[in-house]
Scaffold this active site. Structure first.
Site, mmCIF file in Angstrom:
data_model
loop_
_atom_site.group_PDB
_atom_site.id
_atom_site.type_symbol
_atom_site.label_atom_id
_atom_site.label_comp_id
_atom_site.label_asym_id
_atom_site.label_seq_id
_atom_site.Cartn_x
_atom_site.Cartn_y
_atom_site.Cartn_z
ATOM 1 N N GLU A 43 16.753 3.374 -63.146
ATOM 2 C CA GLU A 43 17.528 3.996 -64.230
ATOM 3 C C GLU A 43 18.970 4.118 -63.748
ATOM 4 O O GLU A 43 19.240 4.718 -62.698
ATOM 5 C CB GLU A 43 17.001 5.377 -64.631
ATOM 6 C CG GLU A 43 17.812 5.914 -65.826
ATOM 7 C CD GLU A 43 17.442 7.321 -66.306
ATOM 8 O OE1 GLU A 43 17.955 7.735 -67.348
ATOM 9 O OE2 GLU A 43 16.647 8.002 -65.618
ATOM 10 N N GLU A 68 22.869 7.434 -59.712
ATOM 11 C CA GLU A 68 23.794 8.400 -60.320
ATOM 12 C C GLU A 68 25.033 8.451 -59.438
ATOM 13 O O GLU A 68 24.923 8.603 -58.235
ATOM 14 C CB GLU A 68 23.121 9.784 -60.419
ATOM 15 C CG GLU A 68 24.029 10.913 -60.813
ATOM 16 C CD GLU A 68 24.816 10.668 -62.113
ATOM 17 O OE1 GLU A 68 24.208 10.389 -63.148
ATOM 18 O OE2 GLU A 68 26.053 10.751 -62.052
ATOM 19 N N ASP A 95 28.183 3.812 -57.663
ATOM 20 C CA ASP A 95 28.607 3.291 -58.961
ATOM 21 C C ASP A 95 27.773 2.048 -59.250
ATOM 22 O O ASP A 95 27.723 1.121 -58.437
ATOM 23 C CB ASP A 95 30.097 2.924 -58.900
ATOM 24 C CG ASP A 95 30.645 2.503 -60.262
ATOM 25 O OD1 ASP A 95 29.855 2.027 -61.112
ATOM 26 O OD2 ASP A 95 31.854 2.642 -60.472
ATOM 27 N N ASP A 117 27.387 7.091 -71.054
ATOM 28 C CA ASP A 117 28.666 7.598 -71.578
ATOM 29 C C ASP A 117 29.255 6.571 -72.547
ATOM 30 O O ASP A 117 29.304 5.383 -72.234
ATOM 31 C CB ASP A 117 29.634 7.831 -70.406
ATOM 32 C CG ASP A 117 29.048 8.828 -69.403
ATOM 33 O OD1 ASP A 117 28.478 9.842 -69.844
ATOM 34 O OD2 ASP A 117 29.145 8.582 -68.185
ATOM 35 N N ASP A 153 22.048 8.151 -78.653
ATOM 36 C CA ASP A 153 22.219 8.789 -79.970
ATOM 37 C C ASP A 153 23.517 8.308 -80.601
ATOM 38 O O ASP A 153 23.788 8.612 -81.753
ATOM 39 C CB ASP A 153 22.337 10.315 -79.794
ATOM 40 C CG ASP A 153 23.602 10.656 -79.018
ATOM 41 O OD1 ASP A 153 23.756 10.125 -77.892
ATOM 42 O OD2 ASP A 153 24.460 11.390 -79.539
ATOM 43 N N GLU A 192 16.675 14.168 -70.516
ATOM 44 C CA GLU A 192 17.276 15.483 -70.813
ATOM 45 C C GLU A 192 18.124 15.421 -72.094
ATOM 46 O O GLU A 192 18.001 16.257 -72.980
ATOM 47 C CB GLU A 192 18.168 15.947 -69.655
ATOM 48 C CG GLU A 192 17.464 16.783 -68.614
ATOM 49 C CD GLU A 192 17.108 15.969 -67.376
ATOM 50 O OE1 GLU A 192 17.379 14.747 -67.340
ATOM 51 O OE2 GLU A 192 16.519 16.556 -66.438
ATOM 52 N N GLU A 194 18.045 13.227 -74.457
ATOM 53 C CA GLU A 194 17.231 12.886 -75.630
ATOM 54 C C GLU A 194 16.558 14.131 -76.204
ATOM 55 O O GLU A 194 16.496 14.319 -77.421
ATOM 56 C CB GLU A 194 16.177 11.853 -75.210
ATOM 57 C CG GLU A 194 15.349 11.307 -76.350
ATOM 58 C CD GLU A 194 14.496 10.127 -75.878
ATOM 59 O OE1 GLU A 194 14.579 9.744 -74.683
ATOM 60 O OE2 GLU A 194 13.740 9.594 -76.705
HETATM 61 N N1 SAM Z 1 20.321 9.447 -68.421
HETATM 62 C C1 SAM Z 1 20.474 10.896 -68.461
HETATM 63 C C2 SAM Z 1 19.884 11.439 -69.734
HETATM 64 O O1 SAM Z 1 19.655 10.655 -70.658
HETATM 65 O O2 SAM Z 1 19.616 12.647 -69.811
HETATM 66 C C3 SAM Z 1 21.944 11.320 -68.272
HETATM 67 C C4 SAM Z 1 22.890 10.866 -69.348
HETATM 68 S S1 SAM Z 1 24.603 11.276 -68.966
HETATM 69 C C5 SAM Z 1 25.380 11.223 -70.495
HETATM 70 C C6 SAM Z 1 25.180 9.764 -68.248
HETATM 71 C C7 SAM Z 1 25.111 9.748 -66.723
HETATM 72 O O3 SAM Z 1 25.439 8.445 -66.268
HETATM 73 C C8 SAM Z 1 26.103 10.700 -66.071
HETATM 74 O O4 SAM Z 1 25.407 11.534 -65.171
HETATM 75 C C9 SAM Z 1 27.080 9.777 -65.354
HETATM 76 O O5 SAM Z 1 27.597 10.319 -64.151
HETATM 77 C C10 SAM Z 1 26.215 8.547 -65.083
HETATM 78 N N2 SAM Z 1 26.974 7.292 -64.966
HETATM 79 C C11 SAM Z 1 27.879 6.820 -65.844
HETATM 80 N N3 SAM Z 1 28.404 5.660 -65.418
HETATM 81 C C12 SAM Z 1 27.806 5.385 -64.217
HETATM 82 C C13 SAM Z 1 27.933 4.326 -63.279
HETATM 83 N N4 SAM Z 1 28.794 3.317 -63.472
HETATM 84 N N5 SAM Z 1 27.166 4.364 -62.175
HETATM 85 C C14 SAM Z 1 26.292 5.383 -61.956
HETATM 86 N N6 SAM Z 1 26.139 6.425 -62.808
HETATM 87 C C15 SAM Z 1 26.882 6.431 -63.928
#
Ligand code: SAM
Length: 221
Positions: A43, A68, A95, A117, A153, A192, A194
């Site tokens: 993931e 993450e 990243d 995001d 969403d 979370e 969702e």
């Molecule tokens: N997947 C989880 C959920 O659905 O509850 C978290 C969603 S949250 C909006 C998006 C997560 O993706 C954030 O914690 C952000 O730090 C991480 N993220 C965004 N771009 C990333 C990247 N290029 N590499 C690793 N993590 C990333």
């Protein structure tokens, strides 16, 4: 995701047995990390990790890696992880853009992108996890029959992805604009984000995509 830096997060992550340190050293060696040849499911952007930890519990026959990039967010997942007996999951604080440095072609069976995001401004489009730039990275590490599953969403990001993914040379296998009221809901594990959006009555979009195979003498219909 709103970010608050948590003091000591980097140190906790650097000393955690559940976080792969120096993942570039494991490239091509992931079977040794897990001690078996089970398929690897990743993931990207796992946040607090509810989804991937639930999958790891449901499927001991697979290996899971949660990626993450923010230590303060990953720390929350680690706290939950410590309460569970799970031999088949690891985390990485990196990243996702660098994933091809950590995995060989074919080492990864499946990639989940959940509530990524949206980066709504055009000038930030390359940061979207379904942008052609990221799809290229996934293609470099996925197995031949590998897939990417994406839930969100955000209708703007989803519509963008329905166009950008085929433009990147991938095939959209299936999609829905209302996951929870579609046949694709069967076996769905909620993240979370969702759970929050579903409780507000927001429809959830989902697509499944696979890298399109090159036409060859053997697979021309
Ligand atoms: N997947 C989880 C959920 O659905 O509850 C978290 C969603 S949250 C909006 C998006 C997560 O993706 C954030 O914690 C952000 O730090 C991480 N993220 C965004 N771009 C990333 C990247 N290029 N590499 C690793 N993590 C990333």
């Amino acid at each position: 995701m709103r970010l608050r830096h948590i003091r000591g997060a980097e140190e906790s992550i650097a000393s955690s047995p559940y976080v792969v340190q120096e993942p570039e050293k494991q490239k091509g060696q992931w079977q040794q990390v897990f001690g078996n040849t089970h398929p690897i499911f990743i993931e990207v952007g796992m946040g607090k990790g509810r989804f991937i930890m639930e999958l790891a519990q449901q499927h001991p026959e697979n290996n899971y890696i949660g990626i993450e990039r923010y230590s303060s967010v990953l720390l929350r997942a680690l706290q939950k992880r410590e309460e569970l007996e799970l031999p088949n999951i690891q985390f990485m604080c990196v990243d996702a853009k660098q994933m091809a440095d950590y995995f060989e072609k074919g080492e990864v069976s499946h990639i989940y992108l959940n509530f990524s995001d949206p980066w709504p401004k055009d000038r930030h489009a390359k940061r979207r996890l379904t942008s052609p730039e990221f799809m290229k990275v996934y293609e470099q590490i996925l197995a031949e029959d590998g897939k990417v599953e994406f839930k969100t969403d955000n209708r703007g990001l989803f519509d963008y992805s329905l166009e950008a993914i085929p433009q990147a040379g991938w095939k959209i296998e299936t999609f829905t604009f209302d996951l929870h009221h579609s046949p694709m809901a069967e076996g769905n594990v909620m993240t979370e984000y969702e759970m929050k959006f579903a409780s507000e009555g927001k429809p959830i979009c989902k697509l499944v995509a696979s890298p399109r195979q090159e036409a060859s003498p053997n697979n021309i219909a």
